[in-house]
Write a protein that holds these residues in place. Sequence first.
Motif, PDB file in Angstrom:
ATOM      1  N   SER A 191       0.831  -1.209   0.000  1.00 27.61           N
ATOM      2  CA  SER A 191       0.000   0.000   0.000  1.00 27.61           C
ATOM      3  C   SER A 191       0.858   1.249   0.000  1.00 27.61           C
ATOM      4  CB  SER A 191      -0.967  -0.006   1.187  1.00 27.61           C
ATOM      5  OG  SER A 191      -0.249   0.001   2.385  1.00 27.61           O
ATOM      6  N   GLN A 192       1.982   1.213   0.660  1.00 29.25           N
ATOM      7  CA  GLN A 192       2.882   2.373   0.654  1.00 29.25           C
ATOM      8  C   GLN A 192       3.498   2.540  -0.736  1.00 29.25           C
ATOM      9  OE1 GLN A 192       5.751   1.921   3.769  1.00 29.25           O
ATOM     10  NE2 GLN A 192       4.251   2.215   5.403  1.00 29.25           N
ATOM     11  N   GLY A 193       3.819   1.502  -1.370  1.00 28.86           N
ATOM     12  CA  GLY A 193       4.397   1.597  -2.718  1.00 28.86           C
ATOM     13  C   GLY A 193       3.401   2.108  -3.741  1.00 28.86           C
ATOM     14  N   ALA A 195       0.905   4.013  -3.071  1.00 26.07           N
ATOM     15  CA  ALA A 195       0.633   5.408  -2.743  1.00 26.07           C
ATOM     16  C   ALA A 195       1.719   6.318  -3.314  1.00 26.07           C
ATOM     17  CB  ALA A 195       0.518   5.604  -1.234  1.00 26.07           C
ATOM     18  N   ARG A 196       2.870   5.892  -3.385  1.00 31.52           N
ATOM     19  CA  ARG A 196       3.973   6.680  -3.916  1.00 31.52           C
ATOM     20  C   ARG A 196       3.902   6.722  -5.443  1.00 31.52           C
ATOM     21  NH1 ARG A 196       8.664   3.970  -0.623  1.00 31.52           N
ATOM     22  NH2 ARG A 196       7.944   4.570   1.399  1.00 31.52           N
ATOM     23  N   GLY A 197       3.482   5.684  -5.978  1.00 30.61           N
ATOM     24  CA  GLY A 197       3.448   5.596  -7.427  1.00 30.61           C
ATOM     25  C   GLY A 197       2.397   6.466  -8.056  1.00 30.61           C
ATOM     26  N   ARG A 198       1.466   6.966  -7.414  1.00 26.47           N
ATOM     27  CA  ARG A 198       0.421   7.783  -8.007  1.00 26.47           C
ATOM     28  C   ARG A 198       0.952   9.077  -8.311  1.00 26.47           C
ATOM     29  NH1 ARG A 198      -4.811   6.839  -4.373  1.00 26.47           N
ATOM     30  NH2 ARG A 198      -4.924   4.669  -4.728  1.00 26.47           N
TER      31      ARG A 198
END
Length: 198
Positions: A191-193, A195-198
């Motif tokens: 989920s953290q990854g 979120a960063r990718g957006r």
Amino acid sequence: MPENEETAEQVETEPQETATAPEAEQAPTDPWADPAAARKEIEKLRKESAGWRTKYQETKPLAKKAQELEDAKKTEQERLTEQLTAAEQRMQSFRQRAVRSEVKALAAAEFADPEDAHAFLDLNSYVDDDGDVDTAAIQQDLKDLLKRKPHLAKPTDTSPRAPKADRTQGSSGNGNRTPNDPAAVFADFMSQGLARGR
């Protein structure tokens, strides 16, 4: 007076003649009276003495050899004594090993650790002069030892114990995830990854 002097001289000379007469008779038996005979006697004694010295010198090595043989016997006896002592010590060691093995074998059935059994027993008392081990005495003493020290006995409950579950370890089966749950850690990472990718 001259007559008296003559008689005195005659009296004096008469004893001298009688004194020399016995010496003349002793001359053949006493070699020291005549210097020539004394010289012969001295030479004879010197030869005898030289002969004895020669014999002494001849026997001296024989006496030395006899002393060496006696010393060799003594050292041989000492060597044999040392060998006998060493053999007796080895025999004693073998006897103790045999008794220790017998005690372990008999204690294995009832003792938790058979090594403990021989530590409390006098191993020398179970061997007779012929080297035979008295197993009946060992068995009796082992029973007496267990009565005195029951903690040496094997436990009576010999069934294997099942391990108990420890609920504090790992993930619980009820759906509650701990922060250290691998699935929760992976989900958090994803989920953290994202979120960063957006």
